[in-house]
Design a protein around this motif. Structure first.
Motif, PDB file in Angstrom:
ATOM      1  N   VAL A   1       0.843  -1.192   0.000  1.00  0.00           N
ATOM      2  CA  VAL A   1       0.000   0.000   0.000  1.00  0.00           C
ATOM      3  C   VAL A   1       0.880   1.244   0.000  1.00  0.00           C
ATOM      4  O   VAL A   1       2.088   1.183   0.272  1.00  0.00           O
ATOM      5  N   THR A   2       0.249   2.360  -0.306  1.00  0.00           N
ATOM      6  CA  THR A   2       0.944   3.644  -0.361  1.00  0.00           C
ATOM      7  C   THR A   2       0.224   4.631   0.543  1.00  0.00           C
ATOM      8  O   THR A   2      -1.007   4.702   0.562  1.00  0.00           O
ATOM      9  N   LEU A   3       1.008   5.394   1.315  1.00  0.00           N
ATOM     10  CA  LEU A   3       0.478   6.502   2.110  1.00  0.00           C
ATOM     11  C   LEU A   3       0.717   7.768   1.306  1.00  0.00           C
ATOM     12  O   LEU A   3       1.870   8.144   1.071  1.00  0.00           O
ATOM     13  N   ARG A   4      -0.352   8.420   0.876  1.00  0.00           N
ATOM     14  CA  ARG A   4      -0.231   9.555  -0.047  1.00  0.00           C
ATOM     15  C   ARG A   4      -0.774  10.830   0.586  1.00  0.00           C
ATOM     16  O   ARG A   4      -1.867  10.841   1.151  1.00  0.00           O
ATOM     17  N   PHE A   5       0.007  11.905   0.457  1.00  0.00           N
ATOM     18  CA  PHE A   5      -0.339  13.216   1.012  1.00  0.00           C
ATOM     19  C   PHE A   5      -0.792  14.140  -0.110  1.00  0.00           C
ATOM     20  O   PHE A   5      -0.044  14.421  -1.049  1.00  0.00           O
ATOM     21  N   ASN A   6      -2.025  14.628   0.011  1.00  0.00           N
ATOM     22  CA  ASN A   6      -2.599  15.556  -0.965  1.00  0.00           C
ATOM     23  C   ASN A   6      -2.856  16.883  -0.271  1.00  0.00           C
ATOM     24  O   ASN A   6      -3.412  16.916   0.827  1.00  0.00           O
ATOM     25  N   ASP A   7      -2.458  17.987  -0.900  1.00  0.00           N
ATOM     26  CA  ASP A   7      -2.612  19.302  -0.246  1.00  0.00           C
ATOM     27  C   ASP A   7      -2.716  20.395  -1.304  1.00  0.00           C
ATOM     28  O   ASP A   7      -1.711  20.953  -1.742  1.00  0.00           O
ATOM     29  N   PRO A   8      -3.947  20.731  -1.733  1.00  0.00           N
ATOM     30  CA  PRO A   8      -4.116  21.730  -2.793  1.00  0.00           C
ATOM     31  C   PRO A   8      -3.494  23.088  -2.473  1.00  0.00           C
ATOM     32  O   PRO A   8      -2.941  23.749  -3.353  1.00  0.00           O
ATOM     33  N   ARG A   9      -3.575  23.525  -1.199  1.00  0.00           N
ATOM     34  CA  ARG A   9      -3.067  24.863  -0.875  1.00  0.00           C
ATOM     35  C   ARG A   9      -1.606  24.864  -0.440  1.00  0.00           C
ATOM     36  O   ARG A   9      -1.008  25.921  -0.286  1.00  0.00           O
ATOM     37  N   ARG A  10      -1.062  23.692  -0.192  1.00  0.00           N
ATOM     38  CA  ARG A  10       0.349  23.530   0.161  1.00  0.00           C
ATOM     39  C   ARG A  10       0.741  24.281   1.436  1.00  0.00           C
ATOM     40  O   ARG A  10       1.829  24.834   1.537  1.00  0.00           O
ATOM     41  N   PHE A  11      -0.165  24.312   2.422  1.00  0.00           N
ATOM     42  CA  PHE A  11       0.153  24.890   3.733  1.00  0.00           C
ATOM     43  C   PHE A  11       0.545  23.814   4.748  1.00  0.00           C
ATOM     44  O   PHE A  11       0.811  24.114   5.904  1.00  0.00           O
ATOM     45  N   GLY A  12       0.541  22.564   4.313  1.00  0.00           N
ATOM     46  CA  GLY A  12       0.950  21.487   5.203  1.00  0.00           C
ATOM     47  C   GLY A  12       2.458  21.365   5.252  1.00  0.00           C
ATOM     48  O   GLY A  12       3.197  22.177   4.680  1.00  0.00           O
ATOM     49  N   CYS A  13       2.947  20.332   5.954  1.00  0.00           N
ATOM     50  CA  CYS A  13       4.394  20.144   6.022  1.00  0.00           C
ATOM     51  C   CYS A  13       4.760  18.688   6.245  1.00  0.00           C
ATOM     52  O   CYS A  13       3.964  17.905   6.778  1.00  0.00           O
ATOM     53  N   TRP A  14       5.970  18.353   5.802  1.00  0.00           N
ATOM     54  CA  TRP A  14       6.633  17.078   6.085  1.00  0.00           C
ATOM     55  C   TRP A  14       8.038  17.440   6.546  1.00  0.00           C
ATOM     56  O   TRP A  14       8.850  17.916   5.753  1.00  0.00           O
ATOM     57  N   LEU A  15       8.319  17.241   7.820  1.00  0.00           N
ATOM     58  CA  LEU A  15       9.604  17.617   8.384  1.00  0.00           C
ATOM     59  C   LEU A  15      10.228  16.428   9.107  1.00  0.00           C
ATOM     60  O   LEU A  15       9.525  15.520   9.555  1.00  0.00           O
ATOM     61  N   TRP A  16      11.531  16.463   9.242  1.00  0.00           N
ATOM     62  CA  TRP A  16      12.252  15.425   9.971  1.00  0.00           C
ATOM     63  C   TRP A  16      12.715  15.984  11.309  1.00  0.00           C
ATOM     64  O   TRP A  16      13.141  17.138  11.396  1.00  0.00           O
ATOM     65  N   ALA A  17      12.624  15.171  12.361  1.00  0.00           N
ATOM     66  CA  ALA A  17      13.100  15.579  13.684  1.00  0.00           C
ATOM     67  C   ALA A  17      13.785  14.405  14.350  1.00  0.00           C
ATOM     68  O   ALA A  17      13.258  13.290  14.350  1.00  0.00           O
ATOM     69  N   ASP A  18      14.961  14.643  14.922  1.00  0.00           N
ATOM     70  CA  ASP A  18      15.638  13.590  15.677  1.00  0.00           C
ATOM     71  C   ASP A  18      14.882  13.273  16.964  1.00  0.00           C
ATOM     72  O   ASP A  18      14.834  12.132  17.405  1.00  0.00           O
ATOM     73  N   ALA A  19      14.293  14.308  17.569  1.00  0.00           N
ATOM     74  CA  ALA A  19      13.476  14.135  18.783  1.00  0.00           C
ATOM     75  C   ALA A  19      12.285  15.069  18.654  1.00  0.00           C
ATOM     76  O   ALA A  19      12.396  16.275  18.889  1.00  0.00           O
ATOM     77  N   ALA A  20      11.125  14.527  18.259  1.00  0.00           N
ATOM     78  CA  ALA A  20       9.982  15.355  17.877  1.00  0.00           C
ATOM     79  C   ALA A  20       9.509  16.281  18.980  1.00  0.00           C
ATOM     80  O   ALA A  20       9.166  17.439  18.736  1.00  0.00           O
ATOM     81  N   GLU A  21       9.477  15.797  20.235  1.00  0.00           N
ATOM     82  CA  GLU A  21       8.932  16.610  21.315  1.00  0.00           C
ATOM     83  C   GLU A  21       9.775  17.849  21.587  1.00  0.00           C
ATOM     84  O   GLU A  21       9.319  18.793  22.209  1.00  0.00           O
ATOM     85  N   HIS A  22      11.035  17.853  21.122  1.00  0.00           N
ATOM     86  CA  HIS A  22      11.903  19.006  21.336  1.00  0.00           C
ATOM     87  C   HIS A  22      11.983  19.908  20.116  1.00  0.00           C
ATOM     88  O   HIS A  22      12.705  20.901  20.120  1.00  0.00           O
ATOM     89  N   HIS A  23      11.263  19.552  19.062  1.00  0.00           N
ATOM     90  CA  HIS A  23      11.238  20.388  17.859  1.00  0.00           C
ATOM     91  C   HIS A  23      10.574  21.724  18.201  1.00  0.00           C
ATOM     92  O   HIS A  23       9.612  21.770  18.972  1.00  0.00           O
ATOM     93  N   PRO A  24      11.059  22.851  17.641  1.00  0.00           N
ATOM     94  CA  PRO A  24      10.483  24.170  17.957  1.00  0.00           C
ATOM     95  C   PRO A  24       8.975  24.275  17.739  1.00  0.00           C
ATOM     96  O   PRO A  24       8.300  25.042  18.428  1.00  0.00           O
ATOM     97  N   LEU A  25       8.428  23.503  16.794  1.00  0.00           N
ATOM     98  CA  LEU A  25       6.982  23.541  16.552  1.00  0.00           C
ATOM     99  C   LEU A  25       6.189  22.866  17.670  1.00  0.00           C
ATOM    100  O   LEU A  25       4.996  23.126  17.828  1.00  0.00           O
ATOM    101  N   ILE A  26       6.836  22.013  18.426  1.00  0.00           N
ATOM    102  CA  ILE A  26       6.147  21.171  19.398  1.00  0.00           C
ATOM    103  C   ILE A  26       6.452  21.576  20.846  1.00  0.00           C
ATOM    104  O   ILE A  26       5.598  21.476  21.722  1.00  0.00           O
ATOM    105  N   ALA A  27       7.660  22.041  21.095  1.00  0.00           N
ATOM    106  CA  ALA A  27       8.186  22.161  22.454  1.00  0.00           C
ATOM    107  C   ALA A  27       7.336  23.020  23.386  1.00  0.00           C
ATOM    108  O   ALA A  27       7.226  22.732  24.579  1.00  0.00           O
ATOM    109  N   SER A  28       6.726  24.094  22.870  1.00  0.00           N
ATOM    110  CA  SER A  28       6.012  25.019  23.753  1.00  0.00           C
ATOM    111  C   SER A  28       4.502  24.820  23.767  1.00  0.00           C
ATOM    112  O   SER A  28       3.763  25.661  24.298  1.00  0.00           O
ATOM    113  N   LEU A  29       4.027  23.718  23.199  1.00  0.00           N
ATOM    114  CA  LEU A  29       2.583  23.497  23.140  1.00  0.00           C
ATOM    115  C   LEU A  29       2.005  23.178  24.519  1.00  0.00           C
ATOM    116  O   LEU A  29       2.661  22.586  25.374  1.00  0.00           O
TER     117      LEU A  29
END
Length: 270
Positions: free
Chosen positions: A102-130
């Motif tokens: 099977v394939t996991l496919r990402f569709n995003d007409p407006r392209r406001f989404g993201c695919w990012l890599w993190a060595d430790a996700a909880e410490h990523h700047p997008l996540i850390a202060s939530l």
């Protein structure tokens, strides 16, 4: 925009197909999302096993042995599990081929989404202060009461602040405030502890119900199998200006707060 219930619905839909599967192929058709897709994403992911699929706020985590892929659906994105021979559509930007076929496919007409890599996700700047998850034991009335002291911010904006609690988007803020009987423009710092107990319960109840019904489809959202969410059929106030309140039958009012539609009952919400 997909909110927490829609993202959680997506997580539950893709997890059984992804967890324990080896990534055999990574295809990036358009790397120009909200932030550029890392150039070395394929190098990092191919051959790795997806151990778990988790969610934090409106972010999805594909957890691998060496790190985490952080996925955000943006305003119009969706993740779908399809067969690998399914032809790509115009806005299919990223996909993972899995050993199962099977394939996991990402569709995003407006392209406001993201695919990012993190060595430790909880410490990523997008996540850390939530703030805390609204369905977790850490979220409750006393927390809202403590954080609100001295705040002149309207309570609707207060509960939509991701540093206070994550995942309470515009639709669900409208609904929770109505259930708690609180006027959306009331100052956060002038609400009692008892009313914050009711509001925390209303937030949990509203989000839990939306998850069970697959989220709310108002414009773009579909879940992982391409089907819409049905919580919109249960909305009490959002999208119902001038219609009768379900409690007192008086007409609901609509105002704009931070350029967002806010619908409430002037009699039931104080």
């Amino acid at each position: 925009m997909p909110e927490l219930p829609e993202v959680e619905t997506t997580r539950r839909g893709i997890a059984p197909h992804c967890e324990g599967q080896t990534i055999t192929r990574v295809t990036v058709r358009n790397p120009s999302l909200r932030w550029p897709v890392p150039d070395d994403l394929a190098q990092r992911l191919e051959g790795q096993i997806i151990r778990t699929v988790d969610r934090r706020a409106k972010y999805l985590f594909l957890n691998l042995d060496g790190g985490t892929v952080i996925v955000h659906l943006g305003m119009s994105g969706s993740l779908r599990v399809i067969t690998e021979d399914t032809p790509p559509l115009a806005h299919d930007h990223v996909e993972l081929g899995l050993a199962s076929g099977v394939t996991l496919r990402f569709n995003d007409p407006r392209r406001f989404g993201c695919w990012l890599w993190a060595d430790a996700a909880e410490h990523h700047p997008l996540i850390a202060s939530l703030g805390p998850e609204p369905l977790s034991p850490e979220f409750n009335g006393p927390l809202l009461y403590r954080l609100s002291r001295g705040k002149q911010t309207p309570v609707k904006a207060f509960i939509m602040d991701s540093h206070v609690v994550v995942g309470v988007g515009n639709i669900y803020a409208n609904e929770a405030l109505y259930k708690a009987g609180i006027h959306p423009k009331r100052k956060a710092g002038r609400i009692s502890l008892d009313r914050y107990h009711r509001l925390a319960d209303a937030i949990r109840e509203t989000l839990s119900a939306a998850i069970l019904m697959g989220g709310t489809t108002l414009r773009d959202f579909v879940n992982s199998d391409g089907k819409p969410g049905y919580f919109a059929q249960s909305l009490l106030v959002y999208g119902r200006p001038d219609e009768p309140c379900r409690e007192c039958l008086r007409p609901l009012k609509e105002i704009r707060m931070n350029n967002r539609s806010t619908v409430y009952c002037p009699r039931c919400q104080r």
